[in-house]
Enzyme design. Structure first.
Site, PDB file in Angstrom:
ATOM      1  N   GLU A  34       0.985  -1.219  -0.062  1.00 56.15           N
ATOM      2  CA  GLU A  34      -0.028  -0.066   0.144  1.00 56.15           C
ATOM      3  C   GLU A  34       0.932   1.269   0.159  1.00 56.15           C
ATOM      4  OE1 GLU A  34      -2.351   3.031   0.068  1.00 56.15           O
ATOM      5  OE2 GLU A  34      -2.801   1.055  -0.516  1.00 56.15           O
ATOM      6  N   TRP A 469     -28.639  31.407  -3.825  1.00 56.96           N
ATOM      7  CA  TRP A 469     -29.858  31.582  -3.024  1.00 56.96           C
ATOM      8  C   TRP A 469     -31.096  31.095  -4.062  1.00 56.96           C
ATOM      9  CZ3 TRP A 469     -34.570  33.857  -3.787  1.00 56.96           C
ATOM     10  CH2 TRP A 469     -35.662  33.448  -2.998  1.00 56.96           C
ATOM     11  N   HIS A 493     -15.718   8.468  -8.137  1.00 60.57           N
ATOM     12  CA  HIS A 493     -16.288   6.837  -8.694  1.00 60.57           C
ATOM     13  C   HIS A 493     -15.602   6.640  -9.834  1.00 60.57           C
ATOM     14  CE1 HIS A 493     -20.153   7.538  -5.804  1.00 60.57           C
ATOM     15  NE2 HIS A 493     -18.888   7.439  -5.017  1.00 60.57           N
ATOM     16  N   ALA A 527     -12.180  -1.372  -9.544  1.00 57.25           N
ATOM     17  CA  ALA A 527     -13.212  -0.678 -10.199  1.00 57.25           C
ATOM     18  C   ALA A 527     -12.777  -0.531 -11.512  1.00 57.25           C
ATOM     19  CB  ALA A 527     -13.513   0.392  -9.391  1.00 57.25           C
ATOM     20  N   ASN A 539     -17.875   1.718  -3.766  1.00 57.51           N
ATOM     21  CA  ASN A 539     -17.038   0.921  -3.052  1.00 57.51           C
ATOM     22  C   ASN A 539     -17.499  -0.652  -2.529  1.00 57.51           C
ATOM     23  OD1 ASN A 539     -15.289   0.694  -0.369  1.00 57.51           O
ATOM     24  ND2 ASN A 539     -17.312   0.504   0.384  1.00 57.51           N
TER      25      ASN A 539
END
Length: 559
Positions: A34, A469, A493, A527, A539
């Site tokens: 890692e 707004w 993602h 992924a 995930n």
């Protein structure tokens, strides 16, 4: 560990899962590498265990200097990708969605044989320890999921539920087991007070004690080493030194940005492009780094009176959601997703604002991950090309309009002071700043949000430009399509850059057992192998991919 059977590159959602599963066989030696820091049991940082995603605000957990092009105009913006044990599962917003069955059936249509819904659903269930399901039906699973009890919901979200039902949407108690359009309590990756990550749920204390599993954090892989077309190991950097590690088989689990980048730096990719930047091709695979997909989304903020807020002591983020089919011709079902968030900051002003996210969860636009040079220290070039496909922008606008309609519902409008379209920035970053300045801004935010609504509205407006707004229970200033689309950003993602497919498909990178075409002893499991992005936060589908890949690898499946 010297010359392990499996060298796994990346300890994220896929890598941690795969390391735990492959090392269940005591005759198999597994080395997990890692690039970021480790998060072992008993030493996991508090911002990672937090059920509010405080870790998303910590730059120490992300790759530095990573940027992406959002739209075809070429402008670069920061793009967060996790660099920590557990990967995205350690920094995400905790949403645990599977997606739609049709998502995975389309994988088969794209050439991913054996990855249809009927094939993968058993691996979702193998992973999910869903506390809200009937636990008598199966043994406990590793990855804990629950939903925020309705007695903890802020009044704002309760009113949204009533407005959704009034629009004809059904209430779906378990959106993963009963997928489709509807309003649902959001399944989240957590126990009552602790985040679930692939690291905490799979790399447990007992798993880490296995003599056949070694974990090497703080180690960045530069490239794969080949002898001919056979992968024999990796070249990595650890503590400022370059090292080489041999292995019988290498499995890339570095995610949809870094897995293709490692392949390209190693000579696996479009041969002509590699030659132009001085990399000798090992295998000519056109699809490496192509087919990049992501979910575009935007956020609305609402300032809340005290009666409508989440209780201040609760560390909750995602509370509920809405799935809705756009109905546009040729588009998939349940392609729009709305999120309801209960607080925006871990600081005291967090519950004084709620958010609604609007997202397109079945985009058709495609981008790419490429290299600008051969230097491993240079980040890859990421180009999402959002809304380039003409089917995407109208549906993104439709998602924004759905939120606008819900906020204008009289019952919902009574629960908030003012509604704002937020600027195109990652949601939590615009509410939270680090250090002393962040503390001072938080104090100012607390005072502003509890001032009379007219005062708060006047102070917030300039701070959120180009957002603005647009509504309260007394007045409404309609949003334009261009404003809605201009507020969109890519989610964290990314998928599809090393896609599963048929060998004769030039865009395919791996076969149905995740082995890289054109070389030996090399797989990709993350992924990036997804042919189509699922209508879900990625995930949980990535953990599913790792669960199924582990089974295929251990079974010595042959494509």
């Amino acid at each position: 560990m010297n010359n392990p059977d499996f060298l796994i590159v990346g300890g994220g959602s896929a890598g941690a899962t795969l390391a735990a599963r492959l090392s269940e066989d005591p005759a198999t030696n597994v080395l997990l590498i890692e690039a970021g820091l480790d998060t072992p049991p008993g030493s996991t940082p508090a911002d990672i265990t937090d059920t509010f995603p405080s870790s998303a605000l910590n730059p120490a957990y992300f790759w530095p200097k990573l940027e992406a092009v959002r739209f075809p105009d070429g402008s670069l913006h920061p793009f967060p990708q996790a660099r920590v044990m557990g990967g995205g599962s350690s920094v995400m917003g905790l949403v645990a969605l599977r997606g739609m069955p049709s998502d995975y059936d389309r994988w088969v249509d794209a050439g991913a044989q054996g990855w249809g819904w009927s094939d993968v659903v058993k691996y979702f269930r193998k992973a999910e320890n869903d506390l809200d399901r009937d636990q008598s039906q199966s043994e406990a699973r590793p990855y804990t999921i629950r939903r925020i009890p309705q007695n903890e919901w802020p009044g704002f979200v309760t009113a949204l539920e009533r407005a959704a039902v009034a629009q004809g949407l059904p209430i779906v108690p378990d959106i993963n087991e009963t997928p489709g359009d509807g309003f649902f309590p959001m399944p989240v990756s957590q126990k009552a007070e602790t985040r679930s990550t692939s690291a905490s749920c799979y790399l447990t204390e007992s798993v880490r004690k296995r003599s056949n599993l070694a974990i090497m954090p703080g180690t960045r892989v530069k490239a794969i080493r080949f002898e001919g077309d056979r992968a024999t190991g990796v070249v990595a950097e650890r503590g400022g030194e370059t090292i080489e590690i041999a292995a019988r088989e290498i499995i890339l689990c570095a995610g949809a940005i870094h897995s293709p980048a490692i392949l390209l730096r190693s000579g696996v990719g479009p041969a002509d492009e590699l030659k132009r930047i001085g990399i000798a091709p090992v295998a000519d695979r056109e699809g490496v780094g192509r087919n990049l997909q992501n979910h575009p989304y935007l956020h609305f903020g609402v300032t809340l009176p005290s009666r409508s807020r989440l209780k201040e002591h609760l560390r909750r983020f995602a509370i509920a959601g809405i799935r809705k089919s756009s109905g546009l011709e040729g588009c998939t079902e349940a392609d729009l997703l709305i999120f309801a968030f209960g607080r925006v900051s871990p600081r005291s002003f967090g519950p004084d604002v709620a958010m609604l996210g609007a997202a397109l969860y079945a985009p058709y636009s495609r981008g790419s991950v490429t290299l600008t040079n051969a230097d491993p220290a240079t980040p890859p070039h990421i180009d999402f090309r959002m809304f380039e496909d003409p089917r995407d922008a109208p549906r993104m606008a439709k998602a924004g309009r759905l939120v606008e309609t819900l906020l204008l519902d009289p019952a919902v409008a009574k629960t908030y002071n003012d509604a704002f379209l937020l600027p195109p920035t990652m949601a939590l970053n615009q509410f939270n700043k680090p250090g002393l300045l962040g503390g001072l801004l938080a104090m100012a935010a607390k005072l502003t949000l509890n001032a009379p609504p007219a005062v708060a509205r006047t102070l917030i407006g300039p701070a959120i430009r180009p957002g603005r707004w647009f509504a309260n229970q007394h007045s409404h200033s309609s949003l334009t399509d261009s404003e809605i689309l201009g507020a969109a950003v890519p989610m964290a993602h990314p998928v599809g850059t090393c896609t599963i497919g048929r060998k004769d498909d030039p865009q395919a990178v791996v076969d149905s057992t995740c082995r890289v075409y054109g070389v030996e002893n090399l797989r990709v499991v993350d992924a990036s192998v997804m042919p189509r992005i699922p209508a879900a936060n990625t995930n949980l589908p990535t953990i599913m991919v790792a669960e199924r890949a582990a089974n295929l690898i251990r079974s010595k499946a042959i494509a």
